[in-house]
Design an enzyme around this catalytic site. Structure first.
Site, mmCIF file in Angstrom:
data_model
loop_
_atom_site.group_PDB
_atom_site.id
_atom_site.type_symbol
_atom_site.label_atom_id
_atom_site.label_comp_id
_atom_site.label_asym_id
_atom_site.label_seq_id
_atom_site.Cartn_x
_atom_site.Cartn_y
_atom_site.Cartn_z
ATOM 1 N N GLY A 10 0.823 -1.212 0.000
ATOM 2 C CA GLY A 10 0.000 0.000 0.000
ATOM 3 C C GLY A 10 0.852 1.255 0.000
ATOM 4 O O GLY A 10 0.500 2.261 0.639
ATOM 5 N N THR A 12 1.351 3.237 -2.479
ATOM 6 C CA THR A 12 0.942 4.190 -3.516
ATOM 7 C C THR A 12 0.113 5.350 -2.976
ATOM 8 O O THR A 12 -0.288 6.231 -3.741
ATOM 9 C CB THR A 12 0.107 3.477 -4.601
ATOM 10 O OG1 THR A 12 -0.979 2.816 -3.954
ATOM 11 C CG2 THR A 12 0.941 2.480 -5.382
ATOM 12 N N ARG A 35 -1.050 -1.651 -6.385
ATOM 13 C CA ARG A 35 -1.533 -2.046 -7.719
ATOM 14 C C ARG A 35 -1.240 -0.974 -8.754
ATOM 15 O O ARG A 35 -1.028 -1.274 -9.907
ATOM 16 C CB ARG A 35 -3.049 -2.309 -7.666
ATOM 17 C CG ARG A 35 -3.421 -3.570 -6.896
ATOM 18 C CD ARG A 35 -4.899 -3.609 -6.591
ATOM 19 N NE ARG A 35 -5.300 -2.434 -5.814
ATOM 20 C CZ ARG A 35 -6.521 -2.157 -5.421
ATOM 21 N NH1 ARG A 35 -7.503 -2.984 -5.742
ATOM 22 N NH2 ARG A 35 -6.789 -1.082 -4.701
ATOM 23 N N ASP A 59 -1.853 -7.351 -6.708
ATOM 24 C CA ASP A 59 -3.061 -7.269 -5.880
ATOM 25 C C ASP A 59 -2.904 -8.290 -4.760
ATOM 26 O O ASP A 59 -2.757 -9.488 -5.034
ATOM 27 C CB ASP A 59 -4.280 -7.595 -6.772
ATOM 28 C CG ASP A 59 -5.599 -7.391 -6.046
ATOM 29 O OD1 ASP A 59 -5.645 -7.563 -4.811
ATOM 30 O OD2 ASP A 59 -6.587 -7.059 -6.731
ATOM 31 N N VAL A 60 -2.944 -7.826 -3.512
ATOM 32 C CA VAL A 60 -2.720 -8.757 -2.386
ATOM 33 C C VAL A 60 -3.809 -9.817 -2.269
ATOM 34 O O VAL A 60 -3.648 -10.805 -1.561
ATOM 35 C CB VAL A 60 -2.553 -8.017 -1.036
ATOM 36 C CG1 VAL A 60 -1.353 -7.096 -1.036
ATOM 37 C CG2 VAL A 60 -3.826 -7.267 -0.642
ATOM 38 N N ASN A 86 0.460 -2.848 5.312
ATOM 39 C CA ASN A 86 -0.344 -1.629 5.410
ATOM 40 C C ASN A 86 -1.511 -1.620 4.422
ATOM 41 O O ASN A 86 -2.532 -0.975 4.666
ATOM 42 C CB ASN A 86 0.595 -0.429 5.162
ATOM 43 C CG ASN A 86 -0.140 0.843 4.840
ATOM 44 O OD1 ASN A 86 -0.743 1.467 5.710
ATOM 45 N ND2 ASN A 86 -0.113 1.228 3.563
ATOM 46 N N TYR A 152 -15.777 -4.085 8.267
ATOM 47 C CA TYR A 152 -14.451 -3.440 8.357
ATOM 48 C C TYR A 152 -13.877 -3.671 9.757
ATOM 49 O O TYR A 152 -12.709 -4.044 9.911
ATOM 50 C CB TYR A 152 -14.539 -1.948 8.039
ATOM 51 C CG TYR A 152 -13.194 -1.251 8.167
ATOM 52 C CD1 TYR A 152 -12.157 -1.566 7.294
ATOM 53 C CD2 TYR A 152 -12.953 -0.312 9.167
ATOM 54 C CE1 TYR A 152 -10.899 -0.951 7.415
ATOM 55 C CE2 TYR A 152 -11.711 0.312 9.287
ATOM 56 C CZ TYR A 152 -10.692 -0.016 8.414
ATOM 57 O OH TYR A 152 -9.448 0.581 8.530
ATOM 58 N N VAL A 185 -7.253 9.150 10.161
ATOM 59 C CA VAL A 185 -6.101 9.690 9.430
ATOM 60 C C VAL A 185 -6.629 10.189 8.086
ATOM 61 O O VAL A 185 -7.281 9.420 7.361
ATOM 62 C CB VAL A 185 -5.043 8.604 9.157
ATOM 63 C CG1 VAL A 185 -3.756 9.242 8.635
ATOM 64 C CG2 VAL A 185 -4.771 7.733 10.381
#
Ligand code: NDP
Ligand code: 8X3
Length: 251
Positions: A10, A12, A35, A59-60, A86, A152, A185
């Protein structure tokens, strides 16, 4: 290579991107993952004058691709010292009875299974070297459940449990495991959660000063620069205006 090598998923956007910048300035060589290749290339071009950078685009959610990409690391790049798990997002904010299966799958596949796939691909080298450090980015949502957070929150509770489980199972291999659990955040997180609706995303941070991605990067740097005998096990970090997942003071 004399510097330690950190792999950041992550990288990016948001927390991952800020962490890449801070670690590049603090004696780490970096494997940046995500990605979006264009963003990886741009960040790599920015940081290359500071440190050595290798990028991996995958892509994880895809276990084969994850394994292939990590196995493709050349020579010394395989010797990952620090893994920062992350990559992740919230998708939707709906009551459970109205939830979308596509959103549920995305959150569980990325935030939980993706984290497991990356960790499994990286662990053999850490175990062989009898050292390493895994940082898992959880959330206040992994400590408290809030309305409409359901899946989530479940994915981040799973990250919390996996962090504890990893620390126990990897104890004999001298591998440190740290959980960092932020509150609000301001990143692209809310834009992703609300599927590109910028107005809804901005409202999340209205009337308060949220954390910045750089605040979390600071804590990651702190955790990875402790002496060999010290592990930062679990950190919850909130904006001053946020007292819990749901108690927030807005102007
Ligand atoms: P961003 O949306 O800014 O960044 C998310 C990152 O995850 C991007 O780099 C994205 O890269 C990557 N990512 C998402 N899905 C995938 C995938 N399927 N495969 C590979 N990479 C993926 O959000 P944040 O920086 O805020 O989020 C980072 C982490 O922090 C997440 O785990 C999030 O849950 C957590 N967190 C965030 C909080 C916040 O308020 N912002 C608070 C608490 C925790 P790309 O799209 O290029 O693949
Ligand atoms: C992101 C923070 O409060 O939206 O994990 O769950 S919150």
């Amino acid at each position: 290579m004399s510097k330690r090598i950190a792999l950041i998923t992550g990288a990016t956007s948001g927390i991952g991107e800020a962490t890449a910048r801070l670690l590049a300035a603090n004696d780490f060589d970096l494997i940046l993952c995500g990605r979006r290749k264009d963003r990886l290339q741009k960040l790599s071009a920015e940081l290359e004058s500071r440190t050595r950078i290798h990028t991996l685009s995958f892509d994880v959610r895809d276990q084969n691709e994850t394994n292939q990409q990590i196995a493709s690391l050349p020579g010394e790049w395989k010797n990952i010292d620090v893994l920062i798990n992350n990559a992740g997002n919230a998708h939707g904010l709906d009551p459970i009875q109205q939830g979308s299966v596509e959103d549920w799958d995305a959150m569980l596949d990325i935030n939980v299974k993706g984290l497991l796939y990356v960790t499994q691909a990286v662990l053999p080298v850490m175990i062989a070297h009898n050292r390493g450090h895994i940082i898992n980015i959880g959330s206040i949502a992994g400590k408290e459940v809030y309305a409409n957070g359901n899946v989530y929150c479940a994915s981040k509770f799973a990250v919390d449990a996996l962090t504890k489980g990893m620390r126990i199972d990897l104890n004999t291999h001298n591998i440190k495991v740290t959980g960092i659990h932020p509150g609000m955040v301001e990143t692209e997180f809310s834009l992703v959660r609300f599927k590109g609706d910028a107005e809804k995303a901005d409202k999340v941070y209205n009337g308060l000063t949220p954390l910045r991605a750089e605040d979390i990067a600071d804590l990651i740097l702190f955790a990875v620069t402790r002496p060999a005998h010290v592990v930062v096990a679990d950190l919850v970090v909130l904006p001053t205006a946020q007292a819990s997942a749901t108690v927030v003071k807005r102007l």
